[in-house]
Design an enzyme around this catalytic site. Structure first.
Site, PDB file in Angstrom:
ATOM      1  CE  LYS A 170      -2.120  -1.223   3.853  1.00  0.00           C
ATOM      2  NZ  LYS A 170      -1.390  -2.494   4.136  1.00  0.00           N
ATOM      3  NE  ARG A 178      -4.722  -1.589  10.011  1.00  0.00           N
ATOM      4  CZ  ARG A 178      -3.666  -1.066   9.373  1.00  0.00           C
ATOM      5  NH1 ARG A 178      -3.728   0.135   8.856  1.00  0.00           N
ATOM      6  NH2 ARG A 178      -2.576  -1.758   9.262  1.00  0.00           N
ATOM      7  NE  ARG A 226       7.740  -2.458   6.334  1.00  0.00           N
ATOM      8  CZ  ARG A 226       6.427  -2.294   6.457  1.00  0.00           C
ATOM      9  NH1 ARG A 226       5.755  -1.704   5.500  1.00  0.00           N
ATOM     10  NH2 ARG A 226       5.806  -2.733   7.508  1.00  0.00           N
ATOM     11  NE  ARG A 284       6.157  -0.333  10.199  1.00  0.00           N
ATOM     12  CZ  ARG A 284       5.053  -0.299   9.451  1.00  0.00           C
ATOM     13  NH1 ARG A 284       5.059   0.387   8.321  1.00  0.00           N
ATOM     14  NH2 ARG A 284       3.960  -0.929   9.813  1.00  0.00           N
ATOM     15  NE  ARG A 292       1.999  -4.988  11.108  1.00  0.00           N
ATOM     16  CZ  ARG A 292       3.033  -4.679  10.329  1.00  0.00           C
ATOM     17  NH1 ARG A 292       4.254  -5.102  10.651  1.00  0.00           N
ATOM     18  NH2 ARG A 292       2.854  -3.957   9.255  1.00  0.00           N
TER      19      ARG A 292
HETATM   20  P1  AP5 Z   1       4.824  -1.607   1.894  1.00  0.00           P
HETATM   21  O1  AP5 Z   1       4.467  -0.796   0.700  1.00  0.00           O
HETATM   22  O2  AP5 Z   1       5.560  -0.936   2.996  1.00  0.00           O
HETATM   23  O3  AP5 Z   1       3.505  -2.358   2.439  1.00  0.00           O
HETATM   24  P2  AP5 Z   1       2.237  -1.797   3.194  1.00  0.00           P
HETATM   25  O4  AP5 Z   1       1.057  -2.482   2.601  1.00  0.00           O
HETATM   26  O5  AP5 Z   1       2.232  -0.291   3.201  1.00  0.00           O
HETATM   27  O6  AP5 Z   1       2.541  -2.396   4.602  1.00  0.00           O
HETATM   28  P3  AP5 Z   1       2.485  -1.795   6.062  1.00  0.00           P
HETATM   29  O7  AP5 Z   1       3.189  -2.797   6.933  1.00  0.00           O
HETATM   30  O8  AP5 Z   1       3.012  -0.398   6.141  1.00  0.00           O
HETATM   31  O9  AP5 Z   1       0.970  -1.796   6.298  1.00  0.00           O
HETATM   32  P4  AP5 Z   1       0.248  -1.946   7.590  1.00  0.00           P
HETATM   33  O10 AP5 Z   1      -1.134  -1.804   7.067  1.00  0.00           O
HETATM   34  O11 AP5 Z   1       0.473  -3.139   8.437  1.00  0.00           O
HETATM   35  O12 AP5 Z   1       0.898  -0.793   8.464  1.00  0.00           O
HETATM   36  P5  AP5 Z   1       0.418   0.663   8.851  1.00  0.00           P
HETATM   37  O13 AP5 Z   1       1.600   1.530   8.846  1.00  0.00           O
HETATM   38  O14 AP5 Z   1      -0.789   1.067   8.066  1.00  0.00           O
HETATM   39  O15 AP5 Z   1       5.649  -2.893   1.395  1.00  0.00           O
HETATM   40  C1  AP5 Z   1       6.163  -3.830   2.325  1.00  0.00           C
HETATM   41  C2  AP5 Z   1       7.548  -4.320   1.859  1.00  0.00           C
HETATM   42  O16 AP5 Z   1       7.400  -5.030   0.637  1.00  0.00           O
HETATM   43  C3  AP5 Z   1       8.545  -3.177   1.574  1.00  0.00           C
HETATM   44  O17 AP5 Z   1       9.827  -3.583   1.984  1.00  0.00           O
HETATM   45  C4  AP5 Z   1       8.491  -3.010   0.049  1.00  0.00           C
HETATM   46  O18 AP5 Z   1       9.714  -2.538  -0.470  1.00  0.00           O
HETATM   47  C5  AP5 Z   1       8.187  -4.442  -0.388  1.00  0.00           C
HETATM   48  N1  AP5 Z   1       7.378  -4.479  -1.614  1.00  0.00           N
HETATM   49  C6  AP5 Z   1       6.349  -3.670  -1.953  1.00  0.00           C
HETATM   50  N2  AP5 Z   1       5.846  -4.018  -3.157  1.00  0.00           N
HETATM   51  C7  AP5 Z   1       6.565  -5.099  -3.569  1.00  0.00           C
HETATM   52  C8  AP5 Z   1       6.527  -5.915  -4.731  1.00  0.00           C
HETATM   53  N3  AP5 Z   1       5.643  -5.725  -5.710  1.00  0.00           N
HETATM   54  N4  AP5 Z   1       7.396  -6.954  -4.801  1.00  0.00           N
HETATM   55  C9  AP5 Z   1       8.305  -7.160  -3.823  1.00  0.00           C
HETATM   56  N5  AP5 Z   1       8.400  -6.401  -2.700  1.00  0.00           N
HETATM   57  C10 AP5 Z   1       7.550  -5.385  -2.581  1.00  0.00           C
HETATM   58  O19 AP5 Z   1      -0.105   0.438  10.348  1.00  0.00           O
HETATM   59  C11 AP5 Z   1       0.797   0.127  11.401  1.00  0.00           C
HETATM   60  C12 AP5 Z   1       0.006  -0.011  12.703  1.00  0.00           C
HETATM   61  O20 AP5 Z   1      -0.656   1.238  13.002  1.00  0.00           O
HETATM   62  C13 AP5 Z   1      -1.126  -1.052  12.697  1.00  0.00           C
HETATM   63  O21 AP5 Z   1      -0.649  -2.364  12.969  1.00  0.00           O
HETATM   64  C14 AP5 Z   1      -2.036  -0.500  13.805  1.00  0.00           C
HETATM   65  O22 AP5 Z   1      -1.516  -0.792  15.087  1.00  0.00           O
HETATM   66  C15 AP5 Z   1      -1.939   1.012  13.592  1.00  0.00           C
HETATM   67  N6  AP5 Z   1      -2.984   1.509  12.681  1.00  0.00           N
HETATM   68  C16 AP5 Z   1      -2.796   2.107  11.467  1.00  0.00           C
HETATM   69  N7  AP5 Z   1      -3.966   2.419  10.889  1.00  0.00           N
HETATM   70  C17 AP5 Z   1      -4.930   2.011  11.771  1.00  0.00           C
HETATM   71  C18 AP5 Z   1      -6.356   2.045  11.738  1.00  0.00           C
HETATM   72  N8  AP5 Z   1      -7.027   2.532  10.680  1.00  0.00           N
HETATM   73  N9  AP5 Z   1      -7.023   1.513  12.793  1.00  0.00           N
HETATM   74  C19 AP5 Z   1      -6.367   1.010  13.862  1.00  0.00           C
HETATM   75  N10 AP5 Z   1      -5.015   0.942  13.946  1.00  0.00           N
HETATM   76  C20 AP5 Z   1      -4.302   1.450  12.914  1.00  0.00           C
END
Ligand code: AP5
Length: 214
Positions: free
Chosen positions: A13, A88, A127, A160, A171
């Site tokens: 994402k 979410r 990552r 992270r 997660r």
């Molecule tokens: P990346 O693009 O970083 O993936 P992502 O989908 O953004 O993953 P996140 O881990 O950031 O999402 P998340 O939803 O768990 O975390 P968030 O920060 O929202 O890609 C991942 C890796 O893969 C990278 O190394 C990249 O280079 C690689 N990659 C990408 N595309 C690729 C490809 N095509 N091929 C190969 N490799 C590739 O949330 C964190 C925490 O915040 C949550 O756990 C929760 O505690 C809290 N939180 C956030 N939002 C909410 C909400 N709405 N409600 C409640 N809690 C929340």
């Protein structure tokens, strides 16, 4: 245009968000990034969010909903936004729909990036991120500079805290239990497009832009 980017942790994402936001000239609003920025500043919001994030759990709905409502009220979001990591839960999706309806607005698209769990674990374990500007790297697919400093801003590259394997597994569990039902929720409203999230970053970006009709 309001675009919701749905998908499990590690689905890409954050990787895809910048190009979509740029194409449609809308702000990229990532709740995870907002919490991490607050944590870095040591704000009360960041400290509150930390205990949930480090356990791989969700931050309580009321806190997140208020935060996103305030962010969507900002002038730069008047023409739309790309929502990454929000909603979410069904409660968050209902709150967002209510908020938008009160403003005479609505969601336009929900894109769900689909990647198998085994691949997600590999992506998250590898990552790395810049502590200062948030630039993302992957030890195999997009290696960070050998000196451990970000090529863009010179910040320190780190892993992270919630990318440790045990937290990643939690997660994913939380995603399957609480967030994946949202795909059907948006599907019933005719807004869902499922996107194959495997392949190169460029291939996935083309699929996303095609789904958005670009
Ligand atoms: P990346 O693009 O970083 O993936 P992502 O989908 O953004 O993953 P996140 O881990 O950031 O999402 P998340 O939803 O768990 O975390 P968030 O920060 O929202 O890609 C991942 C890796 O893969 C990278 O190394 C990249 O280079 C690689 N990659 C990408 N595309 C690729 C490809 N095509 N091929 C190969 N490799 C590739 O949330 C964190 C925490 O915040 C949550 O756990 C929760 O505690 C809290 N939180 C956030 N939002 C909410 C909400 N709405 N409600 C409640 N809690 C929340």
């Amino acid at each position: 245009m309001i675009v919701i980017l749905l998908g499990p942790p590690g689905a890409g994402k954050g990787t895809q968000a910048g190009a979509i936001a740029e194409k449609y000239r809308i702000p990229h609003i990532s709740t995870g990034d907002i919490f991490r920025a607050n944590l870095k500043e040591g704000s009360p919001l960041g400290l509150e969010a930390r205990r949930y994030m480090e356990a791989g759990a969700l931050v309580p709905d009321d806190l997140v909903v208020r935060l996103v409502g305030d962010r969507l009220d900002a002038p730069d979001a008047a023409g739309g936004a790309l929502l990454d990591g929000f909603p979410r839960t069904v409660a968050q999706a209902e709150a967002l729909a209510g908020y938008l309806a009160r403003k005479g607005r609505q969601e336009d698209h929900c894109l769900c990036l689909e990647v198998p769990d085994g691949e997600l674990v590999k992506r998250l374990a590898g990552r790395r991120m810049c502590r200062d500007c948030g630039a993302g790297f992957h030890v195999d697919f997009s290696p960070p500079p050998a000196d451990g400093r970000c090529a863009k801003c010179g910040g320190q590259i780190h892993q992270r805290a919630d990318d440790q394997e045990a937290t990643v597994l939690n997660r994913l569990k939380v995603y399957h239990e609480q967030t994946s039902p949202l795909a059907d929720w948006y599907g019933r409203r005719g807004l869902l497009r499922r996107i194959d999230g495997q392949g190169s970053v460029a291939e996935i970006q083309s699929r996303i832009l095609a789904a958005l009709g670009a």
